[in-house]
Design a protein around this motif. Structure first.
Motif, mmCIF file in Angstrom:
data_model
loop_
_atom_site.group_PDB
_atom_site.id
_atom_site.type_symbol
_atom_site.label_atom_id
_atom_site.label_comp_id
_atom_site.label_asym_id
_atom_site.label_seq_id
_atom_site.Cartn_x
_atom_site.Cartn_y
_atom_site.Cartn_z
ATOM 1 N N GLU A 104 36.895 44.244 92.517
ATOM 2 C CA GLU A 104 36.612 43.269 93.595
ATOM 3 C C GLU A 104 36.965 43.834 94.969
ATOM 4 O OE1 GLU A 104 38.645 39.685 92.555
ATOM 5 O OE2 GLU A 104 37.091 39.085 91.148
ATOM 6 N N SER B 284 39.693 32.061 82.151
ATOM 7 C CA SER B 284 39.283 32.251 83.547
ATOM 8 C C SER B 284 40.496 32.256 84.461
ATOM 9 C CB SER B 284 38.290 31.165 83.963
ATOM 10 O OG SER B 284 38.695 29.904 83.510
ATOM 11 N N VAL C 86 34.580 21.356 90.056
ATOM 12 C CA VAL C 86 35.092 22.006 91.275
ATOM 13 C C VAL C 86 34.609 21.309 92.560
ATOM 14 C CG1 VAL C 86 35.123 24.158 92.586
ATOM 15 C CG2 VAL C 86 35.489 24.208 90.115
ATOM 16 N N PRO C 87 33.287 21.054 92.741
ATOM 17 C CA PRO C 87 32.867 20.404 93.994
ATOM 18 C C PRO C 87 33.478 19.018 94.166
ATOM 19 C CG PRO C 87 30.968 21.234 92.761
ATOM 20 C CD PRO C 87 32.148 21.423 91.890
ATOM 21 N N THR D 5 40.481 27.584 93.965
ATOM 22 C CA THR D 5 40.082 28.988 94.055
ATOM 23 C C THR D 5 38.900 29.221 93.114
ATOM 24 O OG1 THR D 5 42.422 29.451 94.293
ATOM 25 C CG2 THR D 5 41.016 31.349 93.927
ATOM 26 N N ASP D 6 37.933 30.017 93.573
ATOM 27 C CA ASP D 6 36.759 30.300 92.727
ATOM 28 C C ASP D 6 37.189 30.867 91.376
ATOM 29 O OD1 ASP D 6 35.041 29.496 94.681
ATOM 30 O OD2 ASP D 6 34.635 31.510 95.437
ATOM 31 N N PHE D 7 36.452 30.499 90.347
ATOM 32 C CA PHE D 7 36.744 31.048 89.014
ATOM 33 C C PHE D 7 36.284 32.497 88.915
ATOM 34 C CE2 PHE D 7 36.841 26.571 87.478
ATOM 35 C CZ PHE D 7 38.131 26.624 86.985
ATOM 36 N N ARG D 8 37.065 33.281 88.167
ATOM 37 C CA ARG D 8 36.714 34.677 87.882
ATOM 38 C C ARG D 8 37.024 34.950 86.411
ATOM 39 N NH1 ARG D 8 40.294 38.022 91.461
ATOM 40 N NH2 ARG D 8 41.751 36.379 90.976
ATOM 41 N N GLY E 150 41.644 31.518 88.543
ATOM 42 C CA GLY E 150 41.162 30.588 89.563
ATOM 43 C C GLY E 150 41.356 29.149 89.110
ATOM 44 N N ASP F 220 45.256 27.161 88.769
ATOM 45 C CA ASP F 220 45.078 28.565 89.160
ATOM 46 C C ASP F 220 46.198 29.458 88.619
ATOM 47 O OD1 ASP F 220 44.354 30.901 90.311
ATOM 48 O OD2 ASP F 220 44.739 30.297 92.385
ATOM 49 N N ARG G 97 37.000 19.575 95.438
ATOM 50 C CA ARG G 97 36.998 20.146 96.805
ATOM 51 C C ARG G 97 36.614 19.078 97.828
ATOM 52 N NH1 ARG G 97 34.333 26.004 95.577
ATOM 53 N NH2 ARG G 97 36.278 27.113 95.180
ATOM 54 N N GLY H 102 33.304 23.914 84.441
ATOM 55 C CA GLY H 102 33.762 24.053 85.823
ATOM 56 C C GLY H 102 32.968 23.221 86.820
#
Ligand SMILES: Cc1cc2nc3c(=O)[nH]c(=O)nc-3n(C[C@H](O)[C@H](O)[C@H](O)COP(=O)(O)OP(=O)(O)OC[C@H]3O[C@@H](n4cnc5c(N)ncnc54)[C@H](O)[C@@H]3O)c2cc1C
Length: 416
Positions: free
Chosen positions: A269, A358, A192-193, A203-206, A360, A387, A196, A189
């Motif tokens: 959450e 995951s 991601v930056p 979306t943030d990974f979960r 996100g 996502d 972005r 992951g």
């Protein structure tokens, strides 16, 4: 712009139609994109940061490789939650029966298990992956390992390699970098930056399809970690689902837990209580249990009454004692009710590094219908880095392969 890049995807001059395509990420999604684009006559190179390709696919093979699911297609397409509608065209273009035909063409015959899940006869991934990589090589696909994509520079894609940083020129790029579970297999992951930064919504990974922590007592954890809890029904906001799970030292995991994981994770959450409600005796009514328990000799031990009256012993009896410390003093009616609806209070999901998949990733509002990034025309995305989430059951691999194909078709359409 092109002069800034110090390499082209391929030195092979392609036919009139052929373009230079970089596929970054050699998991199921990336390899599928490579298959479609090389078959269309493009010069394709697949890059991966790891020393070999398809590591997560190989790990999935350790538990039999659930490739897809044989349930009714309408039902199948609804397994992807809020992303179902966006994924539908890709799934329609590569439905489960086509996936099975594709696997067969690679020498992997499949069968439908009792639950509708589809597995290779060999119950592993290595023969499929080996045949696939050979076929891709025969189709002209080039492979580069130990190439970690770190972002873009003007029109080039940038890689860190053992020989240093390189810039590669491509007519189109497919990113298939995976999610963030099991990072030691390559999908970390870290992209991601970079996305972005160029305006791609991510979306943030979960964790998805994950285990949960439970505040077991030390004695329960010591005695029962590793014990399978079979033939139960578990209820959560996800519904009433039969199956089995495993007690771990810190909580619970396994297919039945994964089936409830998304809704339980979401409850936690939101700061809500997340109990998994267990029916430890699914074949019997509460009333029937109460009658049988009432018939037991009052002088017999609690364990004996439970075993003879409800056919419950071992880890199931221990779960009752763990959750309800004074259960030994319950009357038959109260005990029957506890057996039919025992709450397991969950503390938190296990870390994403341990999850099967995951949730996100790249938001659907960041791509067009051809899976191209709106913020970066000519760059496409596929697989678990998008996502969406789905339960286990073959839905994950099917959607990764289907979006790999859809992104490749998007590339074809964009290149004209
Ligand atoms: C234990 C386990 C069992 C599973 N079992 C099943 C199953 O039975 N059925 C099922 O449907 N699904 C299963 N899954 C899930 C399934 O394997 C994944 O959803 C699927 O592999 C995702 O495919 P992908 O191509 O999107 O990403 P991945 O398979 O994760 O591939 C992504 C690739 O990108 C590479 N990469 C990442 N970042 C970079 C970078 N910066 N530069 C270059 N390369 C990069 C990685 O090294 C990796 O090779 C399982 C997963 C796990 C962990």
């Amino acid at each position: 712009m092109r002069a800034q890049c110090n390499a082209r995807v391929s030195e092979v001059e392609t036919a009139m139609v052929g373009k230079q395509i970089a596929i970054i990420g050699g998991g199921p999604a990336g390899l599928m994109a490579a298959e479609v684009l090389s078959a269309a006559g493009h010069a394709v190179t697949v890059y991966d940061r790891m020393p070999s390709f398809g590591r997560k696919l190989l790990l999935a093979g350790k538990s039999g490789l659930n490739l897809t699911h044989a349930e009714d297609f309408e039902h199948f397409t609804r397994r992807f939650g809020v992303a179902s509608e966006r994924l539908r065209p890709a799934l329609e273009a590569f439905p489960p029966e086509e996936l099975r035909a594709w696997a067969l063409a690679l020498g992997t015959e499949t069968f439908v298990g009792s639950s509708g899940r589809v597995f290779p006869m060999a119950m592993k991934a290595s023969p499929l992956l080996r045949a696939w990589l050979s076929r891709l090589a025969a189709q002209g696909v080039a492979f580069r390992t130990r190439h970690a994509w770190i972002g873009f520079s003007a029109s080039c894609v940038l890689f860190d390699t053992p020989e240093g940083r390189i810039k590669v020129e491509a007519d189109a790029t497919v990113l298939a970098l995976g999610g963030a579970s099991w990072p030691r297999l390559g999908s970390v992951g870290e992209w991601v930056p970079s996305l972005r930064q160029i305006g791609v919504p991510v979306t943030d990974f979960r964790p998805a399809n994950c285990g949960f922590d439970v505040a077991w007592s030390a004695i329960f954890s010591e005695r029962h970690a590793g014990a399978p809890v079979k033939s139960v029904i578990a209820t959560s906001p996800a519904g009433r689902i039969p199956g089995e799970f495993v007690v771990t030292a810190s909580g619970i995991e396994g297919s039945l837990v994964y089936a409830h994981a998304a809704s339980l994770r979401d409850s936690l959450e939101r700061g809500q209580v997340a109990d998994l409600l267990l029916d430890l005796a699914p074949g019997r009514s509460e009333r029937n249990l109460a009658v049988d328990l009432a018939r037991q000799d009052g002088k017999a031990s609690f364990s004996t009454r439970l075993r003879k009256g409800a056919r419950i012993d071992g880890v199931k009896a221990a779960l009752l004692r763990e959750g309800l410390p004074d259960v030994g003093r319950f009357g038959p009616g109260q005990l029957a009710a506890a057996i039919k609806a025992l709450p397991i209070p969950l503390l938190r999901p296990r870390p994403i590094a341990e999850a099967i998949s995951s949730a996100g990733g790249v938001g659907w509002d960041g791509i067009d219908n051809g899976y191209m990034l709106l913020a970066r025309p000519g760059v496409f995305v596929a697989g678990e880095m998008l996502d969406w989430e789905a339960p286990t059951g073959g839905y994950l691999l099917t959607a990764c392969l289907a979006t790999g194909r859809a992104a490749a078709r998007g590339v074809g359409a964009w290149l004209g």
